[in-house]
Design a protein around this motif. Sequence first.
Motif, PDB file in Angstrom:
ATOM      1  N   GLY A   4       0.801  -1.224   0.000  1.00  0.00           N
ATOM      2  CA  GLY A   4       0.000   0.000   0.000  1.00  0.00           C
ATOM      3  C   GLY A   4       0.830   1.268   0.000  1.00  0.00           C
ATOM      4  N   GLU A   5       1.974   1.231   0.659  1.00  0.00           N
ATOM      5  CA  GLU A   5       2.807   2.435   0.726  1.00  0.00           C
ATOM      6  C   GLU A   5       3.394   2.810  -0.633  1.00  0.00           C
ATOM      7  OE1 GLU A   5       6.462   4.357   3.253  1.00  0.00           O
ATOM      8  OE2 GLU A   5       5.396   2.636   4.082  1.00  0.00           O
ATOM      9  N   PRO A   6       4.017   1.878  -1.362  1.00  0.00           N
ATOM     10  CA  PRO A   6       4.499   2.267  -2.688  1.00  0.00           C
ATOM     11  C   PRO A   6       3.350   2.665  -3.624  1.00  0.00           C
ATOM     12  CG  PRO A   6       5.151  -0.005  -2.203  1.00  0.00           C
ATOM     13  CD  PRO A   6       4.452   0.533  -1.010  1.00  0.00           C
ATOM     14  N   ALA A   7       2.197   2.050  -3.452  1.00  0.00           N
ATOM     15  CA  ALA A   7       1.034   2.419  -4.274  1.00  0.00           C
ATOM     16  C   ALA A   7       0.637   3.864  -3.995  1.00  0.00           C
ATOM     17  CB  ALA A   7      -0.128   1.474  -3.998  1.00  0.00           C
ATOM     18  N   ALA A   8       0.586   4.233  -2.735  1.00  0.00           N
ATOM     19  CA  ALA A   8       0.212   5.594  -2.368  1.00  0.00           C
ATOM     20  C   ALA A   8       1.251   6.611  -2.831  1.00  0.00           C
ATOM     21  CB  ALA A   8       0.015   5.691  -0.857  1.00  0.00           C
ATOM     22  N   VAL A  14      -2.544  -0.924  -6.584  1.00  0.00           N
ATOM     23  CA  VAL A  14      -1.935  -2.111  -5.965  1.00  0.00           C
ATOM     24  C   VAL A  14      -1.903  -3.259  -6.970  1.00  0.00           C
ATOM     25  CG1 VAL A  14      -2.284  -3.874  -4.181  1.00  0.00           C
ATOM     26  CG2 VAL A  14      -2.495  -1.443  -3.603  1.00  0.00           C
ATOM     27  N   LYS A  15      -2.951  -3.407  -7.741  1.00  0.00           N
ATOM     28  CA  LYS A  15      -3.029  -4.482  -8.727  1.00  0.00           C
ATOM     29  C   LYS A  15      -1.881  -4.383  -9.748  1.00  0.00           C
ATOM     30  CE  LYS A  15      -6.310  -6.637 -11.867  1.00  0.00           C
ATOM     31  NZ  LYS A  15      -7.673  -6.616 -12.383  1.00  0.00           N
ATOM     32  N   THR A  16      -1.538  -3.179 -10.152  1.00  0.00           N
ATOM     33  CA  THR A  16      -0.442  -2.971 -11.101  1.00  0.00           C
ATOM     34  C   THR A  16       0.888  -3.352 -10.468  1.00  0.00           C
ATOM     35  OG1 THR A  16      -1.656  -1.231 -12.242  1.00  0.00           O
ATOM     36  CG2 THR A  16       0.735  -1.245 -12.514  1.00  0.00           C
ATOM     37  N   SER A  21       5.388  -7.158  -9.981  1.00  0.00           N
ATOM     38  CA  SER A  21       6.108  -8.112  -9.134  1.00  0.00           C
ATOM     39  C   SER A  21       6.035  -9.518  -9.739  1.00  0.00           C
ATOM     40  CB  SER A  21       5.474  -8.141  -7.750  1.00  0.00           C
ATOM     41  OG  SER A  21       6.386  -7.895  -6.756  1.00  0.00           O
ATOM     42  N   ASP A  22       4.854  -9.895 -10.165  1.00  0.00           N
ATOM     43  CA  ASP A  22       4.641 -11.246 -10.694  1.00  0.00           C
ATOM     44  C   ASP A  22       5.431 -11.511 -11.977  1.00  0.00           C
ATOM     45  OD1 ASP A  22       2.946 -11.766  -8.582  1.00  0.00           O
ATOM     46  OD2 ASP A  22       1.091 -11.526  -9.747  1.00  0.00           O
ATOM     47  N   ILE A  23       5.614 -10.469 -12.803  1.00  0.00           N
ATOM     48  CA  ILE A  23       6.340 -10.685 -14.056  1.00  0.00           C
ATOM     49  C   ILE A  23       7.830 -10.377 -13.933  1.00  0.00           C
ATOM     50  CG2 ILE A  23       4.290 -10.331 -15.481  1.00  0.00           C
ATOM     51  CD1 ILE A  23       5.367  -7.556 -16.191  1.00  0.00           C
ATOM     52  N   GLY A  24       8.282 -10.004 -12.731  1.00  0.00           N
ATOM     53  CA  GLY A  24       9.701  -9.840 -12.487  1.00  0.00           C
ATOM     54  C   GLY A  24      10.257  -8.434 -12.664  1.00  0.00           C
ATOM     55  N   LEU A  25       9.398  -7.448 -12.909  1.00  0.00           N
ATOM     56  CA  LEU A  25       9.875  -6.070 -13.031  1.00  0.00           C
ATOM     57  C   LEU A  25      10.242  -5.471 -11.686  1.00  0.00           C
ATOM     58  CD1 LEU A  25       7.454  -4.391 -15.599  1.00  0.00           C
ATOM     59  CD2 LEU A  25       9.880  -4.819 -15.869  1.00  0.00           C
ATOM     60  N   LEU A  26       9.565  -5.911 -10.654  1.00  0.00           N
ATOM     61  CA  LEU A  26       9.763  -5.350  -9.323  1.00  0.00           C
ATOM     62  C   LEU A  26       9.992  -6.486  -8.336  1.00  0.00           C
ATOM     63  CD1 LEU A  26       9.637  -2.713  -7.640  1.00  0.00           C
ATOM     64  CD2 LEU A  26       7.253  -3.259  -7.211  1.00  0.00           C
ATOM     65  N   PRO A  27      11.226  -6.640  -7.887  1.00  0.00           N
ATOM     66  CA  PRO A  27      11.488  -7.731  -6.941  1.00  0.00           C
ATOM     67  C   PRO A  27      10.913  -7.435  -5.553  1.00  0.00           C
ATOM     68  CG  PRO A  27      13.500  -6.510  -7.403  1.00  0.00           C
ATOM     69  CD  PRO A  27      12.426  -5.916  -8.254  1.00  0.00           C
ATOM     70  N   GLU A  28      10.358  -8.445  -4.945  1.00  0.00           N
ATOM     71  CA  GLU A  28       9.884  -8.345  -3.558  1.00  0.00           C
ATOM     72  C   GLU A  28      11.087  -8.505  -2.641  1.00  0.00           C
ATOM     73  OE1 GLU A  28       7.025 -11.393  -2.723  1.00  0.00           O
ATOM     74  OE2 GLU A  28       5.994 -11.081  -4.606  1.00  0.00           O
ATOM     75  N   SER A  29      11.005  -7.908  -1.465  1.00  0.00           N
ATOM     76  CA  SER A  29      12.071  -8.132  -0.493  1.00  0.00           C
ATOM     77  C   SER A  29      11.726  -9.302   0.412  1.00  0.00           C
ATOM     78  CB  SER A  29      12.309  -6.872   0.345  1.00  0.00           C
ATOM     79  OG  SER A  29      11.186  -6.594   1.148  1.00  0.00           O
ATOM     80  N   ARG A  37       3.148  -9.173   0.598  1.00  0.00           N
ATOM     81  CA  ARG A  37       4.371  -8.753  -0.080  1.00  0.00           C
ATOM     82  C   ARG A  37       5.011  -7.602   0.683  1.00  0.00           C
ATOM     83  NH1 ARG A  37       3.241 -10.021  -6.126  1.00  0.00           N
ATOM     84  NH2 ARG A  37       1.301 -11.135  -5.897  1.00  0.00           N
ATOM     85  N   ARG A  38       6.323  -7.623   0.747  1.00  0.00           N
ATOM     86  CA  ARG A  38       7.085  -6.558   1.396  1.00  0.00           C
ATOM     87  C   ARG A  38       8.059  -5.982   0.369  1.00  0.00           C
ATOM     88  NH1 ARG A  38       4.648  -4.830   5.440  1.00  0.00           N
ATOM     89  NH2 ARG A  38       6.569  -3.954   6.225  1.00  0.00           N
ATOM     90  N   TYR A  39       8.302  -4.684   0.465  1.00  0.00           N
ATOM     91  CA  TYR A  39       9.186  -4.004  -0.469  1.00  0.00           C
ATOM     92  C   TYR A  39      10.135  -3.093   0.285  1.00  0.00           C
ATOM     93  CZ  TYR A  39       5.863  -5.666  -3.903  1.00  0.00           C
ATOM     94  OH  TYR A  39       5.075  -6.470  -4.665  1.00  0.00           O
ATOM     95  N   THR A  40      11.303  -2.871  -0.296  1.00  0.00           N
ATOM     96  CA  THR A  40      12.277  -1.951   0.295  1.00  0.00           C
ATOM     97  C   THR A  40      12.071  -0.563  -0.318  1.00  0.00           C
ATOM     98  OG1 THR A  40      13.914  -2.383  -1.422  1.00  0.00           O
ATOM     99  CG2 THR A  40      13.973  -3.812   0.534  1.00  0.00           C
TER     100      THR A  40
END
Length: 67
Positions: A4-8, A14-16, A21-29, A37-40
């Motif tokens: 939610g934080e990166p979305a905001a 969030v769906k995007t 993340s699912d297609i590998g453009l944005l790695p999860e931490s 899901r957690r992100y840095t």
Amino acid sequence: MGIGEPAARTGLPVKTIRCYSDIGLLPESGRSRGGHRRYTADALSRLRLIQRLRALRPPLRTVRGRR
């Protein structure tokens, strides 16, 4: 941070972000104990780069760097 934080901060749905993340453009931490899901902070920079690239209208395959 949760999704939610990166979305905001980026204005992306969030769906995007999940899709990127699912297609590998944005790695999860990683994932929280509840499986969320957690992100840095680096994810914000990456999302902003993806937004700039997508504004040029290339296919996602090009943004990923694969043919």
